[in-house]
Design a protein around this motif. Structure first.
Motif: not given
Length: 262
Positions: A156-158, A161-163, A186-190, A192-198
């Motif tokens: 999600a961090e990758d 940053t790209f977005l 990794f957790s699919p829910i985590e 999505i959660e980390k990218l939720s604002d995108f």
């Protein structure tokens, strides 16, 4: 064939129920069989079908899935290949698709990113790839769709940053996400959660590696991870686009039931 309607009051939520033309394998002779939806996502049609396709969708909300009527020289998109020719071909086709999408009134364009099943470390060309996607996002709203199996870009961090650096948004492909979560643990829910604002869109279908070999985009699965993801995302302000393919029908009604009840 299809009788599912989008008739549930959304209560003011911006969530939209959409369908991909993958359901009819982008057969222009089956456009009338598409279910009624608030949004349509146009997949891999042929150039000679464009006029017919545009007539059908002229009064509907729609987005484009690259490459739409164009084709990549090497069949699959290669946005992060270390082979410059493959990478340039992908960008050139995506740019033509973006320009056409804007011309015909599409709301957005979906682009797969990065290369799927890529083992090589491609980060030496990362900045160049960012510039290309920034240019595409200047033509039309771009939604980056996560792929699977890229050893050097999958967290999600990758993606975050790209977005942030390109101005693109996120289309979370649930099937690809389940595969990647299985590979990299990794957790699919985590994710999505980390990218939720995108996140502006979800592609909804089921995948695990055995199912993917048989069905590509299976409508439904009973895995704990899949059901938990569907429960987690159901209140998102996003486009929920069904993206099964027709070779496997088992579970199709369950997929529509979930979609209908959003």
């Amino acid at each position: 064939m299809w009788t599912i309607l989008c008739d549930k009051d959304s209560g003011g939520v911006l969530l939209r129920k959409g369908v991909s033309t993958s359901i009819i394998r982008s057969n222009p002779d089956l456009l009338e069989a598409l279910p009624k939806a608030e949004l349509y996502e146009l997949g891999f049609f042929k150039a000679e079908d464009l006029e017919k396709v545009l007539r059908f969708f002229h009064d509907k909300n729609f987005g484009i899935h690259a490459p739409f009527i164009y084709r990549y020289r090497y069949h699959h998109p290669n946005p992060t290949s270390l082979n410059e020719e493959e990478r340039e071909d992908t960008f050139s086709v995506n740019k033509k698709c973006a320009e056409l999408a804007r011309k015909i009134g599409a709301e957005y364009m979906i682009i797969h990113f990065p290369n799927a099943l890529q083992k090589e470390n491609w980060l030496s060309v990362y900045r160049e790839v960012e510039r290309e996607f920034s240019e595409l996002a200047g033509v039309i709203s771009v939604r980056v769709e996560n792929v699977y199996g890229n050893d050097h870009f999958h967290s999600a961090e990758d993606y975050r940053t790209f977005l942030e650096n390109t101005g693109c948004k996120m289309c979370v492909d649930i099937g690809h996400l389940l595969l990647d979560a299985e590979v990299y643990g990794f957790s699919p829910i985590e994710f999505i959660e980390k990218l939720s604002d995108f996140v502006e869109e979800f592609h909804i279908y089921y995948a695990d590696f055995e199912t993917y070999k048989k069905c590509h985009h299976a409508p439904w699965g009973e895995s704990k991870e899949f059901l938990e993801v569907l429960e987690f995302i159901k209140d998102f302000d996003a486009d929920f686009v069904l993206e099964p393919t027709p070779e496997c029908e088992e579970g199709l009604e369950k997929l529509f039931e979930y979609w209908r009840d959003l």
